[in-house]
Structure formats: C-alpha cells, structure tokens
Enzyme design. Structure first.
Site, PDB file in Angstrom:
ATOM      1  N   ASP A 188       0.671  -1.107   0.165  1.00  0.00           N
ATOM      2  CA  ASP A 188       0.273   0.158  -0.085  1.00  0.00           C
ATOM      3  C   ASP A 188       0.956   1.037   0.246  1.00  0.00           C
ATOM      4  O   ASP A 188       0.054   2.377   0.307  1.00  0.00           O
ATOM      5  CB  ASP A 188      -0.883  -0.195   1.402  1.00  0.00           C
ATOM      6  CG  ASP A 188      -2.694  -0.949   1.100  1.00  0.00           C
ATOM      7  OD1 ASP A 188      -2.360  -1.877   0.243  1.00  0.00           O
ATOM      8  OD2 ASP A 188      -2.764  -1.378   2.392  1.00  0.00           O
ATOM      9  N   ASP A 407      -7.702  -6.904  10.320  1.00  0.00           N
ATOM     10  CA  ASP A 407      -7.710  -6.120   9.123  1.00  0.00           C
ATOM     11  C   ASP A 407      -7.286  -4.866   9.789  1.00  0.00           C
ATOM     12  O   ASP A 407      -7.681  -3.552   9.491  1.00  0.00           O
ATOM     13  CB  ASP A 407      -8.017  -5.979   7.640  1.00  0.00           C
ATOM     14  CG  ASP A 407      -8.197  -7.417   7.334  1.00  0.00           C
ATOM     15  OD1 ASP A 407      -7.094  -7.325   6.666  1.00  0.00           O
ATOM     16  OD2 ASP A 407      -9.238  -7.581   6.486  1.00  0.00           O
TER      17      ASP A 407
HETATM   18  C1  BGC Z   1      -0.960  -4.855  10.614  1.00  0.00           C
HETATM   19  C2  BGC Z   1      -0.053  -5.951  10.922  1.00  0.00           C
HETATM   20  C3  BGC Z   1      -0.228  -7.197  11.195  1.00  0.00           C
HETATM   21  C4  BGC Z   1      -0.751  -7.085   9.193  1.00  0.00           C
HETATM   22  C5  BGC Z   1      -0.740  -9.393   9.442  1.00  0.00           C
HETATM   23  C6  BGC Z   1      -1.257  -5.837   8.728  1.00  0.00           C
HETATM   24  O1  BGC Z   1      -2.858  -5.384   8.599  1.00  0.00           O
HETATM   25  O2  BGC Z   1      -0.871  -3.497  10.528  1.00  0.00           O
HETATM   26  O3  BGC Z   1       0.498  -5.716  12.377  1.00  0.00           O
HETATM   27  O4  BGC Z   1       0.750  -7.995  10.691  1.00  0.00           O
HETATM   28  O5  BGC Z   1      -1.129  -6.938   8.561  1.00  0.00           O
HETATM   29  O6  BGC Z   1      -1.795  -9.490  10.016  1.00  0.00           O
END
Ligand code: BGC
Length: 468
Positions: A188, A407
C-alpha cells in the site's frame, strides 16, 4: 625447534563467506628448506542447499516456512489443523518486530526455525516470506495500519537505520545463505502516491520523496543479499485496474527501480491482492461479457474498470511492467489467503438476466458489497492454497496475510502499535468516496490489525474455495 620438531601441528583453514555463488579452490603449500613440501588444496563447494544462489523463481521446487506463531493459533481453532501447516507471511510491522517478544518470534528466531525446517525437508530448498512494512506515514490513506514512524519526525532516517539496516544485516548472516528469503516490499505504499495524494499523509509521502526513497533503500539493501528475493506491492485490480491508475503506477514502479543501485534487476517481481479479497478468477463472466448487449464495464460493480478479477489483472500488469523496462524474468505473486469466496452464497452459474447490474451481481463470486471494501470482509473464505508456477507469468500463489489476523478494529481500541481506527472496519459505517458510499461489509467485534480474530478465521475455513 630441535625440541618439538616431531610434534604434529594442526593448521586450520577458514574463509569468510562472500557473495560469490561459484565453486573455488586454493592450493596451500607448506615448505621448508631441506624438506619435502606438502600441498593441500582447499575447495569451496556450493551445493547442499546452494548457499548464496539466486534462482529465477524462489518458489519452484521448494517447501514453505511454517510460522509456528501463526500455526499454533490456527490449529487451536476447530478444523484449523487442515491449514495450520501452510506457509504464511511474517510481517515485520515495527522496529520491535525484528527483536521479537515473548509472544512473537523475532527475525533471527524465524530464520533459525527456517534453517531447522530446511534441514528436516531433505535436499529440498525452503522459502521464507517476510513483509517489509514500516515506511514513515505508513498506510497513508487509511488508519487501521498506520505505523510508528512519521515523515515529520525523522521517520525516513529511522526507517533506514533502525529498521532496514538491522533486517539486512541479519538476513545476510551466512548461516541463512541456503534459505530462499522472499521480501514483500511495503504494501500500500507506491500505489497511494498515484491515487490518494488528496490525503495529507499521502501528499507528504509524495512531496518529501519518503516512500520512493524508502523503497529504493530497502531494494538496495535487500537485493544485495544473493539469496533474498524482492517483490514490490502492486495493489489489486479494484485499485489500479483503471487505465488512469494502471499505466502511471507501472511508470512509478519503473522509475523507482531505475533509481536503485542495480536498477531494474533489483526487483524479482510484484505482488497483487496482499491482504485483500479480490477474487482470483470470476468464472461466470469476463471483462468482455455483454449481457443484454451491454458491456459489464458499465455495471455498478465493475464501474468502468478494465479487469474483473486478480489473475487477469496480475498478468496484464506484468506485461505493462515489462513494457516499462522491467526484464521478462519478473514474476507475479497473488495473495490468495482470503479471496476464496466459497460457501453457500457462491453462484454456481452465470446469471441469465439481461440487466447488466443484475447479471453481474448474480454472477460474481466476489460477494463484497463494493470492490473498494477491504476490512475483515463478511462472507470471505480461504483462497487457493500456495503453489509455484500456477499460471502464465505467475511465480506463485502465496498466503501473505495470515488468515485469522484482523485487518483493523471495528471500534477504537487504544494500543501502542500506532494502529488507528478506520471506519472501513466498522460494520455500521455507510462509506466514503473510495467505496462508492456503500456499507463496509466488515465483520463486527474485530480486534486491532494483526491481532487474532477467531470469528473471522472460522468464517474463512467455512467458506474456503477450493473447499478444504
Ligand atoms: C497489520 C500488521 C499485521 C499484518 C498481518 C497488518 O494489517 O498492520 O500489524 O502484522 O496486518 O496480519
């Protein structure tokens, strides 16, 4: 001396690891006047895991690293053991993730565990995937995964010295040279410079050069390690699939790579759909379908996009990247961890409606309310299991977002990870311009991003496609 002339002396030869993947020999001669000299030839033999080599596609012929931190949580859920041995991405989502904590392994601990798994799988190589995810002003167009670094607070320098440098130093340790280390570079980030500079944090990321320079720094450091592979995030079809976004994104990726030390060759490939839900393939219509004589492009769902699914998008985007100057050796990855869309709501045939909106809505397997919805999607299932060379131009289907990790929280939850509350994760929110002012379709009662979300994991198992 005359006293110890007949006492054996041991001589130890050692050599530091270098970047070369070639075999080599050196002859070493011990000589003294009046004596017969002795020559010993020392050989450096690559192999036994090919230390330091770089193959075209790191997924071919390799097994994938199973992250026991994730696997344990997955296996503890009912039915979870069916997928708990699948390789998932390890997200280095803050500086502290490099060292790890009592509940999450750090980078060295993961690599050490990977060396053990590699030793246990015979002569087969092992691929381990890390997500490099800590740019200053991270996730600038959303709030749920904002990070710890800010551009205005010396974030780019901290990113380089406190985040990328230590990661590269650890990955370069010779004891990890036989692993195939895949790095997924900054989800992103660059796409936000194309579509979202109307948002202040993204405008700053662009005008300061922080995203481009951060990605270039990461590429320079990581590509320099022979057994590390670099894949840059290329959004997903529901983001960059319009030609106003598609070409400019490919050009930005090309100019970014050109600005690295190794140029275009610092990039092994690109990844699409990371942590997203876009269907891999829509089996019941294509972009060329014309129900009732009208192009599906004018349906509310497709909304003039040029792609209806991720596979066609990823393949076309690869071609465009090659046109922009990337070598034809680049391969695409698609994150299929949560884009399965199976279960009872999955259509089983194309709609017979001649109304273009009804046709698309009844035919599509992607059951989201809007393709711009991205947070903890209701109805989603696990997607294709990871495998190498699944389709033309693709290096692999991969599970980068570990299924079951949220998420974002559905309401504000205080935390020390920089995670904000994004209303796209709130099931009661009525949306904004980026999802056509629709409901979010997010599951309720979600924890902050990255935290375990049991109800979501169970739904993903239930709706897996292909079925488990
Ligand atoms: C989060 C991370 C996390 C990753 C995998 C991302 O959206 O910000 O902290 O490790 O997702 O779940």
């Amino acid at each position: 001396t005359s006293a110890n002339w007949n006492t054996a002396q041991n001589v130890t030869l050692s050599a530091a690891a270098n970047a070369s993947s070639a075999n080599g020999t050196r002859a070493i001669t011990v000589a003294s006047s009046g004596l017969t000299s002795v020559t010993v030839t020392a050989s450096v033999q690559t192999g036994g895991g090919n230390p330091g080599t770089h193959v075209d596609n790191p997924y071919v012929g390799a097994t994938g690293y199973v992250n026991s931190d994730w696997s344990t949580k997955a296996a503890a859920e009912p039915g979870g053991s069916a997928v708990a041995n699948i390789s998932t991405g390890v997200w280095l989502d803050r500086i502290a993730a490099i060292a790890g904590s009592s509940s999450a392994k750090g980078l060295r601990a993961h690599l050490d565990a990977a060396v053990q798994q590699d030793a246990a799988n015979g002569s087969t190589p092992l691929t381990i995937q890390f997500v490099i995810y800590n740019l200053p002003n991270r996730d600038c167009s959303a709030l749920a995964s904002n990070g710890e670094l800010k551009i205005s607070e010396n974030g780019l320098n901290r990113y380089k010295t406190e985040y990328i440098d230590p990661i590269a130093a650890i990955m370069a340790d010779p004891k990890y040279a036989a692993l195939r280390i895949v790095s997924i570079i900054e989800i992103d980030s660059l796409p936000n410079l194309i579509t979202n500079t109307n948002i202040a944090a993204c405008a700053e990321a662009q005008s300061s050069g922080a995203y481009v320079q951060g990605v270039q720094y990461a590429l320079n450091k990581l590509h320099a390690i022979t057994n590390v592979y670099t894949y840059i995030d290329a959004g997903h079809h529901g983001w960059l699939g319009w030609d106003t976004n598609f070409g400019p994104s490919a050009q930005l990726f090309a100019s970014t790579a050109r600005g690295t030390t190794a140029g275009m060759s610092s990039v092994d490939g690109f990844i699409t759909n990371t942590a997203n839900y876009s269907a891999l393939t829509e089996p019941y219509f294509t972009i060329n379908s014309t129900p009732g004589g009208q192009t599906v492009r004018q349906s509310r769902w497709v909304d003039w996009n040029f792609y209806v699914d991720e596979l066609t998008y990823a393949q076309a985007f690869r071609q465009r990247l090659i046109t922009e100057g990337f070598p034809s050796t680049i391969g695409m990855l698609i994150d299929t961890s949560r884009n399965g869309w199976g279960g009872s709501a999955r259509p089983t045939a194309a709609s017979t409606s001649t109304d273009v909106n009804t046709f698309v809505d009844q035919s599509r397997v992607d059951r989201r309310i809007h393709a711009g919805n991205w947070c903890n999607q209701s109805g989603a299932g696990l997607g294709e299991r990871p495998r190498a060379n699944p389709a033309t131009g693709l290096d692999a289907y991969v599970w980068i977002k570990p299924p079951g990790e949220s998420d974002g929280s559905s309401s504000a939850i205080p935390n020390d990870e920089g995670k904000g509350f994004d209303r796209m994760c709130d099931p009661t929110y009525t949306g904004n311009g980026r999802n056509g002012n629709n409901m979010t379709g997010a599951l309720p009662n979600a924890p902050i991003s990255g935290a375990w979300f049991s109800a979501q994991f169970r739904q993903l198992l239930q709706n897996a496609y292909p079925a488990l």
